[in-house]
Design an enzyme around this catalytic site. Structure first.
Site, PDB file in Angstrom:
ATOM      1  N   HIS A  39       0.820  -1.210   0.000  1.00 27.39           N
ATOM      2  CA  HIS A  39       0.000   0.000   0.000  1.00 27.39           C
ATOM      3  C   HIS A  39       0.858   1.265   0.000  1.00 27.39           C
ATOM      4  O   HIS A  39       1.634   1.496   0.926  1.00 27.39           O
ATOM      5  CB  HIS A  39      -0.883  -0.022   1.240  1.00 27.39           C
ATOM      6  N   HIS A  81      -1.038  10.986  -1.896  1.00 28.91           N
ATOM      7  CA  HIS A  81      -2.342  10.536  -1.402  1.00 28.91           C
ATOM      8  C   HIS A  81      -3.291  11.677  -1.061  1.00 28.91           C
ATOM      9  O   HIS A  81      -4.426  11.725  -1.536  1.00 28.91           O
ATOM     10  CB  HIS A  81      -2.165   9.638  -0.171  1.00 28.91           C
TER      11      HIS A  81
END
Length: 289
Positions: A39, A81
């Site tokens: 991730h 992100h």
């Protein structure tokens, strides 16, 4: 006659088992351990969404990595992100008068000046926010596979077409690379757009849509990727019972699992993949499952 009776009986039992276990046919294609996806790279061990993070994943022996794509003020795609630069860079120090420091309000040249590693550790001081082009070239260099998330598409009209164009220029839309690429988003509209523009691309819908929503969205997606906290065996079975955009049962990747107990629990639900900041921990847990 006896053989025929036995055959009919066996067929009846198997048919009943299939009805009781709707996951069986879908899972027959892949009965091994779930795929482990790093991730934002191996983000427990290096600053997230950086080249260092995917390099770390490669060194740990993981081929699948996940990232997030957004767009700068001057139209460049970058890998980060948050929609703000504040958490993972020193933007407040370099540009103190530019709050709230949104990615979309900075040029690519300004973002290239930022330190995206010191917040994580002094050892990573000077690490940069990569452009998507830089990121794709490192993924290729590392022989990795990519789960690419189109982040906040409502902020960046046309980002789907732009992302696909860059992927094409970098050679990632040929037959070989398409096996190594999944494009995902929380936005149903964004995933539908990706599928309409490039039907050959494997797509994934983030979140936990209802069964009715899954049936509606299946024609343009191949996976549904929910948070592990919302996961049940029944939900995974419902997804596997549906055929996705490319005629195969919908797959399920669960996020974000970072400990052994949860990894084994999620694997027990029948998922096809586990997204994690600690891929080594999850791999070890699955190996002993």
């Amino acid at each position: 006659m006896h053989v025929r009776v036995v055959a009919v009986a066996v067929a009846s039992v198997l048919g009943t088992a299939a009805l009781l276990n709707p996951i069986s046919d879908a899972r027959a294609r892949d009965v091994g351990e779930p795929t482990v996806i790093a991730h934002r790279g191996a983000s427990a061990y290096a600053p997230e969404n950086t080249l260092a993070s995917i390099d770390k994943a490669a060194r740990l022996g993981f081929s699948w990595v996940e990232n997030d794509v957004q767009r700068t003020r001057d139209g460049k795609l970058v890998v980060i992100h948050d929609d703000s630069l504040r958490r993972t860079t020193n933007v407040e120090k370099l540009f103190p008068g530019r709050a709230p420091w949104k990615v979309k309000d900075f040029t690519a040249a300004e973002i290239a000046r930022l330190d995206a590693g010191s917040w994580y550790s002094p050892a990573y001081a000077g690490t940069r926010v990569p452009t998507l082009k830089q990121y794709m070239r490192r993924v290729e260099h590392n022989h990795e596979k990519l789960l690419l998330e189109i982040k906040n598409p409502e902020l960046y009209p046309g980002i789907e077409q732009q992302t696909l164009k860059l992927l094409g220029h970098e050679g990632w839309l040929d037959r070989g690379h398409l096996k190594r690429l999944i494009v995902q988003s929380f936005s149903v509209g964004s995933i539908r757009t990706v599928h309409e523009l490039k039907p050959a691309v494997t797509t994934a819908l983030l979140g936990s849509p209802t069964a009715a929503q899954l049936r509606r969205d299946a024609p343009f997606t191949d996976l549904v990727n929910p948070s592990y906290g919302s996961l049940t065996k029944k939900y995974v079975a419902a997804a596997h019972a549906l055929r996705g955009a490319h005629g195969r049962p919908l797959r399920v990747f669960a996020w974000t699992v970072n400990d052994a107990v949860t990894a084994r629990k999620v694997a027990g639900c029948g998922v096809d993949g586990i997204i994690t900041n600690k891929p080594d921990v999850v791999r070890a847990a699955l190996g002993s499952y």
